[in-house]
Design a protein around this motif. Structure first.
Motif, PDB file in Angstrom:
ATOM      1  N   ARG A 119      -8.113   3.840  -1.830  1.00 17.07           N
ATOM      2  CA  ARG A 119      -6.921   4.201  -1.059  1.00 17.07           C
ATOM      3  C   ARG A 119      -7.271   4.504   0.399  1.00 17.07           C
TER       4      ARG A 119
ATOM      5  N   VAL B 249      -4.202   7.236   2.105  1.00 16.23           N
ATOM      6  CA  VAL B 249      -3.812   6.076   2.919  1.00 16.23           C
ATOM      7  C   VAL B 249      -3.523   6.533   4.344  1.00 16.23           C
TER       8      VAL B 249
ATOM      9  N   SER C 229       0.822  -1.212   0.000  1.00 14.95           N
ATOM     10  CA  SER C 229       0.000   0.000   0.000  1.00 14.95           C
ATOM     11  C   SER C 229       0.855   1.260   0.000  1.00 14.95           C
TER      12      SER C 229
ATOM     13  N   GLN D  91      -7.781   1.207   2.011  1.00 20.49           N
ATOM     14  CA  GLN D  91      -6.438   0.631   2.185  1.00 20.49           C
ATOM     15  C   GLN D  91      -5.788   1.198   3.441  1.00 20.49           C
TER      16      GLN D  91
ATOM     17  N   PHE E 215      -7.819  -4.691   2.825  1.00 18.65           N
ATOM     18  CA  PHE E 215      -6.904  -4.783   1.681  1.00 18.65           C
ATOM     19  C   PHE E 215      -7.568  -5.475   0.493  1.00 18.65           C
TER      20      PHE E 215
ATOM     21  N   TRP F  26       2.720   1.520  -3.476  1.00 15.12           N
ATOM     22  CA  TRP F  26       1.833   1.367  -4.634  1.00 15.12           C
ATOM     23  C   TRP F  26       1.869   2.564  -5.582  1.00 15.12           C
TER      24      TRP F  26
END
Length: 482
Positions: A137, A86, A51, A140, A117, A54
């Motif tokens: 996001r 995030v 994450s 995440q 996730f 990414w």
């Protein structure tokens, strides 16, 4: 654990029950099972790493009409939100994850984190709009926050005194392994193939961690000593008699801390808790103020702006590989050298490397003729930076957090400290582009370098060494007891 497996930990002869207590103390057992549990739970850290890393390989794909799955190219503002959301999700998550870990246990809270996730990568796999990417996001980030909050509790409670530092530092090793995973795959496969590669990880985590034990401390806090014994026998590779001394120590620590149910105010009524909060909050804050997330999220862009002879994708993979190697060193040295010396070395090294990175961008800003011959400097600076970060300020603040607080306030303290981490992470990621534009890349890196110098002073003056201490001994020292 099945009955046959449990059987091997029962006393096998009557005379063993008659042995003196010092015999039980001498039973060696094996650390292999606590390391197995520590490695498997850190598959969740690999998910966190995917994450965090990414955006580096995906950013260029979104920016190209040939490779983007989106109906429009994201604006600069939208790209900043894609990177920083995030951190926003991770900021909120600890206040849900901490209480949940107290109610249903560390194990099942961590197993549940994989849902975030899975959902986020499915959304990213099917997206055609920036809005759906932003939602994914954020989700995440919730998963990241769950893992970072509860995993430190789990590791701190399953690890024996002599291996707590090593097991605690595995988190950083596995995070950077996840980062390297997306760095290495992302530039060379399609956008959709990368999402499939990421979906595999939460499935693998749940399939393996399901068979690991809950922590003995959690069972004791719920009054279930029988399961606590089972868990401890499994983790230590000892008989029931062989774990009695440690079981008594854990029981004493947990039961004393639970006599008064912990609240937020308890963090400030007890001087030991206040000191622990200052130490952990400070270390986590300086972890973010080092600028690490800027480097992870924008690494390809940074290398593109240097004009290095190496391609940005290759340079980024090189940095990721260095992260993994450096993080692998920490579990080997932390319980030998101690937390404080390693953190001091880390802060000093980051300060120097950010200074040289800033120097390169300053020379570039002033159009110095020497810039053309210094294409190696930003790569070398970042390699040094990530090396010393991954050895010290990457893993050790989380390892220290897992051992500093008593059981009655541990989840509250972990939530507050983890949220502090992600508040700073969000602010830095959201406004780094504006800062970079306002003062120039050279001053951006120099500011982070100055903050690393402050981190050195803070660590030197505030942090106490916890190497080799039991959780009760740490509490005694925090509270000034000899």
């Amino acid at each position: 654990m099945n009955p046959a497996e449990l059987n091997q930990y029962q006393p096998v002869a009557t005379f063993e029950k008659l042995e003196t207590s010092h015999f039980c103390k001498m039973e060696k057992g094996s650390p292999s099972r606590q390391f197995m549990a520590g490695i498997i739970v850190n598959l969740a850290s690999v998910m966190v790493g995917t994450s965090l890393g990414w955006t580096s390989p995906v950013g260029p794909k979104f920016a190209s009409k040939d490779t983007t799955p989106l109906d429009t190219i994201p604006t600069a503002s939208e790209s900043s939100w894609i990177a920083s959301l995030v951190a926003m999700g991770a900021l909120i998550a600890p206040f849900i994850a901490g209480p949940l870990a107290e109610r249903i246990g560390r194990k099942f809270t961590l197993l549940g984190s994989s849902i975030f996730f899975l959902v986020s990568f499915i959304l990213l796999l099917t997206t055609e709009t920036v809005v759906q990417v932003l939602i994914a996001r954020f989700i995440q980030g919730l998963g990241v926050g769950f893992v970072m909050t509860v995993q430190t509790m789990y590791i701190g409670e399953i690890a024996s005194n002599e291996y707590r530092g090593a097991l605690g530092s595995l988190m950083q090793l596995c995070i950077v392994t996840g980062i390297l995973y997306v760095y290495s795959i992302g530039p060379y496969v399609s956008y959709h193939a990368l999402q499939w590669a990421c979906i595999v990880l939460p499935i693998a985590f749940d399939a393996t961690f399901f068979f690991m034990p809950e922590t003995p401390a959690y069972y004791i806090s719920k009054g279930d000593k029988e399961k606590a014994v089972e868990s401890l026998c499994f983790l230590r590779g000892k008989t029931v008699d062989g774990v009695q001394e440690e079981l008594h120590e854990i029981s004493t620590t947990v039961e004393e801390s639970l006599k008064n149910k912990g609240t937020v105010m308890d963090l400030f009524r007890n001087k030991g808790n206040v000191k622990a909060l200052i130490i952990c909050g400070g270390l986590i804050s300086f972890q973010q103020l080092s600028g690490i997330n800027v480097i992870l999220f924008y690494s390809q862009n940074i290398f593109e702006s240097t004009g290095s002879s190496l391609s940005p994708a290759v340079s980024t993979i090189l940095v990721g590989a260095v992260q993994v190697l450096a993080s692998g060193a920490t579990p080997l040295i932390v319980d030998r050298l101690g937390r404080k010396p390693i953190l001091l070395t880390s802060a000093g090294g980051m300060c120097i490397s950010l200074g040289t990175m800033g120097l390169y961008f300053f020379l570039k800003h002033t159009e110095s003729p020497s810039v053309d011959s210094l294409g190696w400097l930003p790569i070398m600076s970042l390699i040094v930076f990530v090396t010393v970060y991954c050895i010290g300020f990457g893993p050790l603040p989380w390892a220290v957090l897992g051992e500093m607080f008593p059981a009655n306030v541990k989840s509250i303290a972990s939530s507050i400290v983890a949220s502090t981490c992600w508040v700073l992470g969000f602010i830095i990621l959201q406004f780094f582009a504006d800062l970079d534009k306002a003062v120039g890349s050279h001053w951006s890196f120099w500011i982070f370098g100055i903050l690393c110098a402050v981190a050195f002073v803070f660590t030197f003056t505030t942090l106490m060494e916890t190497k080799g201490l039991s959780l009760q001994e740490i509490q005694d020292r925090l509270n000034g007891k000899v």
